[in-house]
Write an enzyme that holds these catalytic residues in place. Structure first.
Site, mmCIF file in Angstrom:
data_model
loop_
_atom_site.group_PDB
_atom_site.id
_atom_site.type_symbol
_atom_site.label_atom_id
_atom_site.label_comp_id
_atom_site.label_asym_id
_atom_site.label_seq_id
_atom_site.Cartn_x
_atom_site.Cartn_y
_atom_site.Cartn_z
ATOM 1 N N THR A 121 -1.657 5.337 1.273
ATOM 2 C CA THR A 121 -1.043 5.792 0.024
ATOM 3 C C THR A 121 -1.498 7.193 -0.354
ATOM 4 O OG1 THR A 121 -1.079 5.360 -2.370
ATOM 5 C CG2 THR A 121 -2.916 4.484 -1.118
ATOM 6 N N ASP A 122 -0.691 7.856 -1.186
ATOM 7 C CA ASP A 122 -1.094 9.172 -1.708
ATOM 8 C C ASP A 122 -2.264 9.060 -2.685
ATOM 9 O OD1 ASP A 122 0.281 7.974 -3.825
ATOM 10 O OD2 ASP A 122 1.710 9.611 -4.103
ATOM 11 N N GLU A 123 -2.513 7.831 -3.173
ATOM 12 C CA GLU A 123 -3.542 7.687 -4.214
ATOM 13 C C GLU A 123 -4.944 7.978 -3.699
ATOM 14 O OE1 GLU A 123 -3.386 4.521 -6.870
ATOM 15 O OE2 GLU A 123 -1.209 4.475 -6.953
ATOM 16 N N TYR A 148 -8.436 0.131 -6.558
ATOM 17 C CA TYR A 148 -7.407 0.022 -5.497
ATOM 18 C C TYR A 148 -7.440 1.237 -4.580
ATOM 19 C CZ TYR A 148 -2.854 0.861 -3.332
ATOM 20 O OH TYR A 148 -1.856 1.172 -2.436
ATOM 21 N N LYS A 152 -8.385 1.635 -0.581
ATOM 22 C CA LYS A 152 -7.460 2.169 0.433
ATOM 23 C C LYS A 152 -8.077 3.380 1.125
ATOM 24 C CE LYS A 152 -3.762 1.179 1.438
ATOM 25 N NZ LYS A 152 -3.208 0.189 2.431
HETATM 26 P P1 NAD Z 1 2.812 -5.872 -1.883
HETATM 27 O O1 NAD Z 1 1.710 -6.162 -2.845
HETATM 28 O O2 NAD Z 1 4.227 -6.030 -2.318
HETATM 29 O O3 NAD Z 1 2.631 -6.746 -0.551
HETATM 30 C C1 NAD Z 1 1.380 -6.959 0.050
HETATM 31 C C2 NAD Z 1 1.534 -8.102 1.038
HETATM 32 O O4 NAD Z 1 0.254 -8.296 1.691
HETATM 33 C C3 NAD Z 1 1.885 -9.447 0.389
HETATM 34 O O5 NAD Z 1 2.903 -10.086 1.126
HETATM 35 C C4 NAD Z 1 0.588 -10.234 0.436
HETATM 36 O O6 NAD Z 1 0.781 -11.639 0.505
HETATM 37 C C5 NAD Z 1 -0.039 -9.684 1.711
HETATM 38 N N1 NAD Z 1 -1.501 -9.847 1.730
HETATM 39 C C6 NAD Z 1 -2.381 -9.527 0.754
HETATM 40 N N2 NAD Z 1 -3.630 -9.841 1.131
HETATM 41 C C7 NAD Z 1 -3.538 -10.342 2.394
HETATM 42 C C8 NAD Z 1 -4.492 -10.824 3.329
HETATM 43 N N3 NAD Z 1 -5.797 -10.860 3.043
HETATM 44 N N4 NAD Z 1 -4.038 -11.258 4.532
HETATM 45 C C9 NAD Z 1 -2.720 -11.236 4.840
HETATM 46 N N5 NAD Z 1 -1.782 -10.802 3.986
HETATM 47 C C10 NAD Z 1 -2.186 -10.361 2.772
HETATM 48 O O7 NAD Z 1 2.520 -4.385 -1.375
HETATM 49 P P2 NAD Z 1 3.506 -3.191 -0.993
HETATM 50 O O8 NAD Z 1 3.841 -2.425 -2.206
HETATM 51 O O9 NAD Z 1 4.568 -3.707 -0.118
HETATM 52 O O10 NAD Z 1 2.495 -2.284 -0.134
HETATM 53 C C11 NAD Z 1 2.345 -2.496 1.269
HETATM 54 C C12 NAD Z 1 1.404 -1.446 1.820
HETATM 55 O O11 NAD Z 1 1.911 -0.133 1.543
HETATM 56 C C13 NAD Z 1 -0.004 -1.487 1.217
HETATM 57 O O12 NAD Z 1 -0.937 -1.209 2.233
HETATM 58 C C14 NAD Z 1 0.003 -0.363 0.187
HETATM 59 O O13 NAD Z 1 -1.280 0.154 -0.018
HETATM 60 C C15 NAD Z 1 0.909 0.637 0.875
HETATM 61 N N6 NAD Z 1 1.636 1.564 0.003
HETATM 62 C C16 NAD Z 1 2.373 1.095 -1.036
HETATM 63 C C17 NAD Z 1 3.112 2.002 -1.806
HETATM 64 C C18 NAD Z 1 3.996 1.527 -2.948
HETATM 65 O O14 NAD Z 1 4.541 2.339 -3.659
HETATM 66 N N7 NAD Z 1 4.190 0.229 -3.151
HETATM 67 C C19 NAD Z 1 3.071 3.360 -1.512
HETATM 68 C C20 NAD Z 1 2.284 3.802 -0.434
HETATM 69 C C21 NAD Z 1 1.589 2.887 0.326
HETATM 70 O O1 DAU Z 2 1.447 6.204 -5.137
HETATM 71 C C1 DAU Z 2 1.533 5.098 -4.302
HETATM 72 C C2 DAU Z 2 1.124 3.874 -5.069
HETATM 73 O O2 DAU Z 2 2.187 3.584 -5.957
HETATM 74 C C3 DAU Z 2 0.834 2.668 -4.183
HETATM 75 O O3 DAU Z 2 -0.274 2.960 -3.386
HETATM 76 C C4 DAU Z 2 0.559 1.430 -5.041
HETATM 77 O O4 DAU Z 2 0.392 0.297 -4.217
HETATM 78 C C5 DAU Z 2 1.729 1.208 -5.962
HETATM 79 O O5 DAU Z 2 1.468 0.126 -6.831
HETATM 80 C C6 DAU Z 2 2.000 2.463 -6.781
HETATM 81 O O6 DAU Z 2 0.906 2.721 -7.695
HETATM 82 P P1 DAU Z 2 1.147 3.189 -9.213
HETATM 83 O O7 DAU Z 2 -0.013 2.783 -9.999
HETATM 84 O O8 DAU Z 2 1.581 4.622 -9.252
HETATM 85 O O9 DAU Z 2 2.477 2.305 -9.525
HETATM 86 P P2 DAU Z 2 2.911 1.416 -10.784
HETATM 87 O O10 DAU Z 2 4.260 0.902 -10.462
HETATM 88 O O11 DAU Z 2 1.872 0.452 -11.190
HETATM 89 O O12 DAU Z 2 3.020 2.513 -11.928
HETATM 90 C C7 DAU Z 2 3.806 3.695 -11.776
HETATM 91 C C8 DAU Z 2 3.575 4.574 -13.004
HETATM 92 O O13 DAU Z 2 4.139 3.938 -14.152
HETATM 93 C C9 DAU Z 2 2.097 4.773 -13.341
HETATM 94 O O14 DAU Z 2 1.932 6.091 -13.833
HETATM 95 C C10 DAU Z 2 1.826 3.763 -14.447
HETATM 96 C C11 DAU Z 2 3.159 3.681 -15.165
HETATM 97 N N1 DAU Z 2 3.515 2.385 -15.780
HETATM 98 C C12 DAU Z 2 3.365 1.261 -15.030
HETATM 99 C C13 DAU Z 2 3.740 0.022 -15.524
HETATM 100 C C14 DAU Z 2 3.573 -1.243 -14.731
HETATM 101 C C15 DAU Z 2 4.075 2.344 -17.040
HETATM 102 O O15 DAU Z 2 4.238 3.394 -17.720
HETATM 103 N N2 DAU Z 2 4.475 1.138 -17.537
HETATM 104 C C16 DAU Z 2 4.338 -0.034 -16.837
HETATM 105 O O16 DAU Z 2 4.737 -1.100 -17.349
#
Ligand code: NAD
Ligand code: DAU
Length: 336
Positions: A121-123, A148, A152
């Protein structure tokens, strides 16, 4: 056929990756390993369950990972605890899965000499000031803010160490915020869409000035496939679609507008502790060297993708409805 093991494939990005792979890359034989935490959902495989092998299991289980990795060619590692707000409530599962789980995956690919692509992730880079014109690149130093993102960042460091010290065949990608179908309703965009569908006002943390560099999940997954196909080992890739001009307030107004509410039909709630201000990604290396181009681009960067996402939640109420009340109750306890 090439055997592909997808960890965390029952979650948001992983399940979209599985669908994308089955549709576009029939040469892969896909196995998913997923613990099915609250974020994993077997319904994400509706229509394709017969085309994959699904194993319910924990990536921290070294015997299981050893067995699964021995029988694959490439591992795509999505499994993680992913929600910042949850990591603030309870960090431990984040350390277990994101750090120890990644270690377990690394030991298995090391032992069996298999190819790994690690999804990150970019985080990990921390945040930029709102007025900072810079963007994150592959060489930006790590400076994570939340449990988190710290976990990561640790997992990325482990992958780099295993690649350098043990010559593990690994690549890493760091992507910005994804949106699209099948994203858990705890996350920003689906939470607001399902709020409106439940006649609850959308909730904006703090001032809403924070900027996330939104990318459609299919554009992310197309980039992951390009990296698996073409990247030299040991490389890191930034993935982002140049949406770093849209703040949270603008996104919530867009959702209200697209769903037929007044643009300001939302309320401000408590801010997230340690809330990162701005993420912005410089994906020029990926575009230049691997020829990647995001497909979900329009004049506002994300309107078409957002419309399709809203339609998905409207058409799939059975997928999210049962969890809605509990998710909102957990947020309400924090004044969010
Ligand atoms: P998500 O939370 O929707 O899905 C995570 C999945 O991992 C779930 O199906 C969960 O059951 C499984 N899981 C969790 N713990 C586990 C374990 N111990 N063993 C096996 N499976 C397990 O997450 P997502 O948003 O799809 O993110 C997927 C990946 O992409 C993560 O590595 C996250 O850091 C990365 N990522 C997410 C975003 C985003 O915006 N959502 C952006 C950049 C990177
Ligand atoms: O940047 C990549 C990341 O993006 C991933 O690594 C994470 O797994 C993914 O959850 C996401 O993280 P964020 O914390 O940026 O996403 P989230 O959807 O929780 O929130 C996006 C933005 O919106 C953040 O600035 C917080 C804000 N927010 C979030 C929620 C849930 C609100 O303003 N209101 C809300 O109800």
């Amino acid at each position: 056929m090439t055997k592909m093991l997808v960890t965390g494939g029952a979650g948001f990005i992983g399940s979209n990756f599985v669908h994308y792979t089955l549709k576009n890359r029939p040469e892969y034989q896909v196995t998913v390993v997923d613990k099915l935490t609250y974020a994993g959902n077997l319904a994400n495989f509706d229509g394709v369950m017969d085309d994959i092998t699904f194993v319910k299991g924990d990536i921290c289980d070294d015997a299981l990972m050893d067995k699964l990795v021995a029988d694959t060619d490439v591992v795509v590692h999505f499994a993680a605890e992913t929600h910042n707000d949850n990591s603030i409530r309870n960090p431990k599962p984040f350390l277990d899965t994101n750090i120890y789980g990644t270690y377990t995956v690394l030991e298995a690919v090391r032992k069996h000499g298999k190819r790994l692509h690690h999804i990150s992730t970019d985080e990990v880079f921390g945040d930029l000031e709102l007025n900072d014109p810079n963007r994150f690149t592959e060489t930006t130093p790590y400076n994570p803010s939340s449990p988190y993102s710290a976990a990561k960042a640790s997992s990325d460091m482990l992958v780099r160490a295993w690649a350098r010290t043990f010559s593990v065949k690994a690549t890493i990608s760091n992507c910005s915020n994804n949106y699209g179908p099948r994203q858990h309703i705890e996350k920003f965009i689906p939470r607001q869409i399902t709020n409106i569908l439940s006649d609850i006002k959308p909730k904006l943390y703090g001032t809403g000035e924070q900027v996330r560099d939104w990318i459609h999940v299919d554009d992310h997954n197309a980039a992951v496939h390009l990296i698996i196909d073409k990247s030299p080992m040991g490389e890191t890739w930034i993935i982002g679609a140049d949406n770093d001009h849209v703040n949270n307030k603008a996104v919530i107004e867009m959702i209200c507008d697209l769903m037929g509410k007044g643009k300001d039909w939302y309320e401000h709630v408590n801010d997230r502790p340690g809330h990162d201000m701005r993420y912005a990604m410089d994906s020029s290396k990926l575009r230049r060297e691997l020829g990647w181009q995001p497909q979900y681009t329009d004049q506002n960067g994300m309107v078409e993708g957002l419309k399709a996402t809203i339609d998905w939640y409207k058409n799939n109420e059975a997928w999210w409805r049962a969890e809605k009340e509990a998710v909102e109750q957990a947020y309400a306890k924090q004044g969010q």
